[in-house]
Enzyme design. Structure first.
Site: not given
Length: 370
Positions: A207, A211
């Protein structure tokens, strides 16, 4: 020497006085995020922090277009936002079901939003859609890593590309601009990232990179739009008419929130990750949304939603703008010292976990229905 001590004391007193006044809000310059009567596109607005952001925008008088995939959740979110409208007789609400991971769908939603908004592209666009699938990186499939990048980077990048082109070059089919010499209020493109983009740790590696990429995009676009903002003040005439407004690029950084999505994350989260974030503060969806709006109203470029996110933001500023010159500058000095202890402590916990538990078995990826 005495004279030097005198002036050092004077400077210290002035510094403390300015810092105190700043903390108490004496240097506030008004609301920099006026939304009343303006139209906002909000992706990922059907649940979690996005749903609460929609409510807060409605309370401030915004016209809302909420974007997500699930129509039932969208209908419920629209009714929730409507019930908090500041001006129920004049505010307008609309939802669009779309898969924001698709470039074509971003094109479509922007076109539909513009048509619904009486032929005018909305003034504020907030790319809030995202989801996390925490697990050990070696256990995650390449497919999952691509999905995480699609949802947490490309969904925002597609929307930013379409929106900025439509704002700045109105010859695009769905965004004609009426000629006007009158300056308009700034437009806002906002991205919701995560505190993980300041410091990645074990369990979030499928993840976190997305970001980090989003943060890099935001930093680059913040500077790039200055060219267009400057062109508004230029006396040189070219074949392209400048926009009658400035553009602000801004980013919001939530931490852990008590949401259904967070409960799903915990189903795939490795045991060591629970240990690493054991003492991290958790916020309600409303608390995170309130902090996000407050930061935008203050005119912040980077807005953290809790104290830990803010510490991480300060420690990673580098050459980025300071929203608060005194706090951010002094804070960066202090956090550089704090990381001398926190970094090795986190590394040590991971190393000790491996020493205690031994070589982990390489398990197949755990699939969770969302």
């Amino acid at each position: 020497m005495a004279l030097g001590l005198f002036w050092a004391t004077v400077c210290l007193c002035v510094f403390v006085a300015v810092l105190s006044l700043d903390i108490m809000g004496f240097f506030s310059r008004g609301n920099k995020f006026q939304v009343e009567g303006r139209t906002v596109i909000l992706t990922g607005g059907s649940y979690g922090m996005g749903k609460e952001v929609a409510k807060l925008l409605s309370q401030r008088g915004a016209n809302l277009i909420i974007v997500a995939r699930n129509v039932d959740k969208l209908k419920a979110a629209i009714e929730y936002a409507k019930s908090h409208a500041k001006n129920p007789s004049t505010q307008r609400f609309h939802y669009i079901s779309a898969d924001v991971c698709s470039e074509a769908e971003n094109e479509r939603l922007l076109k539909e939003a513009t048509e619904w908004n009486n032929g005018k592209i909305p003034e504020i666009v907030w790319a809030n859609a995202g989801s996390s699938t925490p697990m050990m990186w070696l256990e995650s499939s390449i497919e999952t890593q691509k999905q995480q990048m699609d949802m947490n980077y490309w969904a925002t990048a597609y929307l930013a590309h379409k929106t900025l082109k439509a704002w700045l070059y109105p010859q695009t089919p769905y965004s004609p601009r009426e000629k006007s010499a009158k300056a308009e209020a700034p437009r806002h493109f906002i991205m919701t990232s995560s505190a993980i983009c300041f410091y990645s740790f074990t369990g979030y590696n499928p993840y976190g990179p997305a970001k980090w990429a989003m943060r890099g995009l935001c930093d680059g676009l913040r500077q790039e739009v200055l060219l267009y903002n400057g062109a508004r003040r230029s006396t040189k005439k070219t074949g392209q008419e400048p926009a009658p407004f400035d553009i602000n690029i801004q980013m919001v950084f939530p931490g852990n929130m008590k949401t259904p999505g967070h409960e799903l994350e915990n189903l795939t989260k490795p045991p060591i990750t629970f240990i690493l974030e054991k003492d991290d503060p958790e916020q309600t969806e409303l608390a995170a949304a309130t902090a996000a709006i407050k930061g935008l109203e203050a005119g912040n470029y980077y807005t953290s939603t809790n104290w830990l996110c803010d510490v991480m933001r300060i420690s990673a500023l580098g050459g980025n703008p300071r929203d608060n010159i005194i706090k951010d500058t002094v804070g960066q000095w202090l956090t550089s010292i704090v990381w001398l202890f926190v970094g090795p402590d986190l590394d040590g916990k991971v190393w000790n976990w491996g020493k205690k538990e031994g070589m982990p078995e390489l398990k197949p990826e755990k699939r969770i229905a969302r």
